[in-house]
Design a protein around this motif. Structure first.
Motif, short mmCIF file in Angstrom:
data_model
loop_
_atom_site.label_atom_id
_atom_site.label_comp_id
_atom_site.label_asym_id
_atom_site.label_seq_id
_atom_site.Cartn_x
_atom_site.Cartn_y
_atom_site.Cartn_z
N THR A 157 0.05 -1.12 0.06
CA THR A 157 0.25 0.08 0.04
C THR A 157 0.89 1.34 0.10
OG1 THR A 157 -2.03 -0.87 0.99
CG2 THR A 157 -1.58 1.26 1.61
N VAL A 158 1.72 1.10 0.48
CA VAL A 158 2.73 2.03 0.51
C VAL A 158 3.82 2.43 -0.30
CG1 VAL A 158 5.15 3.62 1.91
CG2 VAL A 158 3.32 2.34 3.06
N CYS A 159 3.66 1.54 -1.24
CA CYS A 159 4.46 1.72 -2.09
C CYS A 159 3.95 1.92 -3.53
CB CYS A 159 4.91 -0.31 -2.45
SG CYS A 159 6.71 -0.12 -2.31
N VAL A 160 2.40 1.95 -3.71
CA VAL A 160 1.95 2.43 -4.11
C VAL A 160 1.09 4.10 -4.32
CG1 VAL A 160 -0.49 2.19 -5.16
CG2 VAL A 160 0.28 0.83 -4.65
N MET A 161 1.19 4.40 -2.58
CA MET A 161 0.73 5.47 -1.76
C MET A 161 2.35 7.00 -2.34
SD MET A 161 -2.67 5.11 -1.71
CE MET A 161 -2.68 7.33 -1.20
N ILE A 162 2.79 6.19 -1.75
CA ILE A 162 4.32 7.47 -2.02
C ILE A 162 3.98 7.95 -3.22
CG2 ILE A 162 6.73 7.43 -2.23
CD1 ILE A 162 5.18 7.69 1.09
N PRO A 163 4.36 7.99 -4.21
CA PRO A 163 4.06 8.69 -5.54
C PRO A 163 3.21 9.66 -5.46
CG PRO A 163 4.69 6.11 -6.45
CD PRO A 163 3.99 6.48 -4.50
N MET A 164 1.66 9.27 -5.17
CA MET A 164 0.63 10.04 -4.91
C MET A 164 0.86 10.96 -4.04
SD MET A 164 -2.43 7.46 -5.42
CE MET A 164 -2.91 6.19 -6.03
N ASP A 165 1.55 10.77 -3.23
CA ASP A 165 1.72 11.65 -2.30
C ASP A 165 2.57 12.28 -2.28
OD1 ASP A 165 -0.19 10.97 -0.27
OD2 ASP A 165 1.59 9.25 0.72
N THR A 166 3.42 12.68 -3.78
CA THR A 166 4.64 12.94 -3.76
C THR A 166 4.40 13.95 -4.34
OG1 THR A 166 6.46 11.17 -3.34
CG2 THR A 166 7.09 13.73 -4.83
N VAL A 167 3.40 14.17 -5.79
CA VAL A 167 2.69 14.38 -6.10
C VAL A 167 1.56 15.53 -6.42
CG1 VAL A 167 1.10 14.62 -7.96
CG2 VAL A 167 2.51 12.84 -8.19
N LYS A 168 1.07 15.02 -4.27
CA LYS A 168 0.12 16.14 -3.93
C LYS A 168 0.46 17.23 -2.89
CE LYS A 168 -0.56 14.66 0.66
NZ LYS A 168 -0.84 14.72 1.00
N THR A 169 2.00 16.86 -2.65
CA THR A 169 2.73 17.59 -2.32
C THR A 169 3.67 18.80 -3.03
OG1 THR A 169 3.60 16.40 -0.21
CG2 THR A 169 4.91 18.01 -0.70
N ARG A 170 4.39 17.93 -4.08
CA ARG A 170 4.45 19.18 -5.47
C ARG A 170 3.77 20.22 -5.68
NH1 ARG A 170 8.89 16.51 -8.03
NH2 ARG A 170 10.71 15.68 -6.47
N LEU A 171 2.59 18.91 -6.03
CA LEU A 171 1.30 20.66 -6.30
C LEU A 171 0.79 21.14 -5.74
CD1 LEU A 171 -0.97 17.83 -8.04
CD2 LEU A 171 0.04 19.79 -9.26
N THR A 172 0.36 21.32 -4.00
CA THR A 172 0.43 22.22 -2.65
C THR A 172 1.46 23.23 -2.43
OG1 THR A 172 -0.87 20.05 -2.07
CG2 THR A 172 -0.19 21.79 -0.69
N THR A 173 3.12 22.34 -2.46
CA THR A 173 3.81 23.31 -2.72
C THR A 173 4.11 24.92 -3.64
OG1 THR A 173 5.20 22.15 -3.33
CG2 THR A 173 5.13 22.39 -1.01
N GLN A 174 3.96 24.35 -4.86
CA GLN A 174 4.22 24.89 -5.68
C GLN A 174 2.76 26.11 -6.21
OE1 GLN A 174 3.93 23.52 -9.14
NE2 GLN A 174 1.41 23.47 -9.34
N ALA A 175 1.73 26.37 -5.59
CA ALA A 175 0.81 27.08 -5.07
C ALA A 175 0.92 27.87 -4.03
CB ALA A 175 -1.10 25.69 -5.00
N ALA A 176 1.66 27.40 -2.83
CA ALA A 176 2.00 28.60 -1.96
C ALA A 176 3.13 29.37 -2.26
CB ALA A 176 2.41 27.08 -0.91
N SER A 177 3.75 29.13 -3.29
CA SER A 177 5.04 29.92 -3.82
C SER A 177 5.01 30.76 -4.60
CB SER A 177 6.35 28.47 -3.69
OG SER A 177 5.92 28.22 -5.54
N GLY A 178 3.97 29.71 -5.76
CA GLY A 178 3.88 31.28 -6.79
C GLY A 178 4.18 30.33 -7.86
N THR A 179 4.80 30.08 -7.58
CA THR A 179 5.51 29.61 -8.52
C THR A 179 4.81 28.06 -9.13
OG1 THR A 179 7.28 30.30 -8.17
CG2 THR A 179 7.95 29.33 -10.02
N ILE A 180 4.44 28.22 -10.82
CA ILE A 180 3.46 27.21 -11.23
C ILE A 180 4.42 26.43 -12.52
CG2 ILE A 180 1.40 26.61 -12.30
CD1 ILE A 180 0.80 27.93 -9.85
N LYS A 181 4.48 25.05 -11.69
CA LYS A 181 5.81 24.59 -12.75
C LYS A 181 4.74 23.33 -13.19
CE LYS A 181 9.79 21.70 -12.88
NZ LYS A 181 11.10 21.42 -12.18
N TYR A 182 3.67 22.66 -12.77
CA TYR A 182 2.69 21.44 -12.74
C TYR A 182 1.23 21.88 -13.07
CZ TYR A 182 7.14 19.60 -10.33
OH TYR A 182 8.22 19.19 -10.01
#
Length: 91
Positions: free
Chosen positions: A36-61
Protein backbone atom coordinates in the motif's frame (compact mmCIF):
# COMPACT_ATOMS: atom_id res chain seq x y z
CA UNK A 1 -7.82 -3.62 4.38
CA UNK A 2 -8.53 -4.98 0.90
CA UNK A 3 -4.87 -5.77 0.19
CA UNK A 4 -4.54 -7.62 3.48
CA UNK A 5 -7.66 -9.67 2.74
CA UNK A 6 -6.36 -10.55 -0.72
CA UNK A 7 -3.08 -11.71 0.82
CA UNK A 8 -5.02 -13.91 3.24
CA UNK A 9 -6.99 -15.47 0.40
CA UNK A 10 -3.76 -16.13 -1.50
CA UNK A 11 -2.18 -17.62 1.63
CA UNK A 12 -5.13 -20.00 2.06
CA UNK A 13 -4.86 -21.13 -1.57
CA UNK A 14 -1.13 -21.75 -1.31
CA UNK A 15 -1.13 -23.48 2.08
CA UNK A 16 -4.51 -25.23 1.73
CA UNK A 17 -5.43 -24.12 5.26
CA UNK A 18 -8.58 -22.31 6.31
CA UNK A 19 -7.09 -20.55 9.34
CA UNK A 20 -4.00 -18.38 9.46
CA UNK A 21 -1.66 -18.29 12.43
CA UNK A 22 -0.80 -15.13 14.32
CA UNK A 23 2.64 -15.10 12.73
CA UNK A 24 1.13 -15.51 9.26
CA UNK A 25 -1.34 -12.69 9.99
CA UNK A 26 1.54 -10.46 11.09
CA UNK A 27 3.60 -11.20 7.96
CA UNK A 28 0.61 -10.83 5.63
CA UNK A 29 -0.37 -7.54 7.28
CA UNK A 30 3.18 -6.18 7.03
CA UNK A 31 3.40 -7.17 3.35
CA UNK A 32 0.02 -5.59 2.63
CA UNK A 33 1.08 -2.40 4.37
CA UNK A 34 4.34 -2.27 2.39
CA UNK A 35 2.45 -2.74 -0.89
CA UNK A 36 0.00 0.00 0.00
CA UNK A 37 2.81 2.39 0.89
CA UNK A 38 4.54 1.63 -2.45
CA UNK A 39 1.39 2.73 -4.26
CA UNK A 40 0.65 5.76 -2.08
CA UNK A 41 4.14 7.33 -1.85
CA UNK A 42 4.19 8.58 -5.47
CA UNK A 43 0.71 10.03 -4.98
CA UNK A 44 1.82 11.80 -1.81
CA UNK A 45 4.87 13.15 -3.63
CA UNK A 46 2.69 14.58 -6.40
CA UNK A 47 0.23 16.03 -3.87
CA UNK A 48 3.08 17.69 -1.99
CA UNK A 49 4.61 19.15 -5.15
CA UNK A 50 1.26 20.54 -6.30
CA UNK A 51 0.52 21.99 -2.87
CA UNK A 52 3.92 23.62 -2.41
CA UNK A 53 3.89 25.14 -5.88
CA UNK A 54 0.56 26.79 -5.10
CA UNK A 55 1.97 28.20 -1.86
CA UNK A 56 5.14 29.50 -3.54
CA UNK A 57 3.30 31.12 -6.43
CA UNK A 58 5.52 29.45 -9.04
CA UNK A 59 3.46 27.17 -11.26
CA UNK A 60 5.54 24.33 -12.74
CA UNK A 61 2.88 21.61 -12.93
CA UNK A 62 -0.51 22.03 -14.59
CA UNK A 63 -2.15 19.01 -12.98
CA UNK A 64 -1.70 15.58 -11.44
CA UNK A 65 -0.74 13.70 -14.61
CA UNK A 66 1.55 16.50 -15.78
CA UNK A 67 3.23 16.47 -12.39
CA UNK A 68 3.79 12.67 -12.52
CA UNK A 69 5.21 12.90 -16.03
CA UNK A 70 7.44 15.88 -15.32
CA UNK A 71 8.93 14.34 -12.19
CA UNK A 72 9.55 11.02 -13.98
CA UNK A 73 11.12 12.69 -17.02
CA UNK A 74 13.21 15.34 -15.28
CA UNK A 75 14.20 13.55 -12.07
CA UNK A 76 13.59 9.89 -12.82
CA UNK A 77 11.14 7.45 -11.23
CA UNK A 78 13.27 7.31 -8.08
CA UNK A 79 12.17 10.85 -7.24
CA UNK A 80 8.62 9.58 -6.81
CA UNK A 81 9.87 7.03 -4.26
CA UNK A 82 12.42 9.16 -2.40
CA UNK A 83 10.28 9.09 0.76
CA UNK A 84 9.78 5.31 0.62
CA UNK A 85 12.58 4.05 2.92
CA UNK A 86 11.69 6.29 5.88
CA UNK A 87 8.00 5.51 5.44
CA UNK A 88 8.57 1.75 5.39
CA UNK A 89 10.74 1.98 8.50
CA UNK A 90 8.21 4.11 10.37
CA UNK A 91 5.57 1.37 10.18
Amino acid sequence: LAVSQQFKVLHRKVTHREETTNVANFVLGAAASACTVCVMIPMDTVKTRLTTQAASGTIKYTGIIHCFRTIAQEEGLGALYRALPPRLLSG
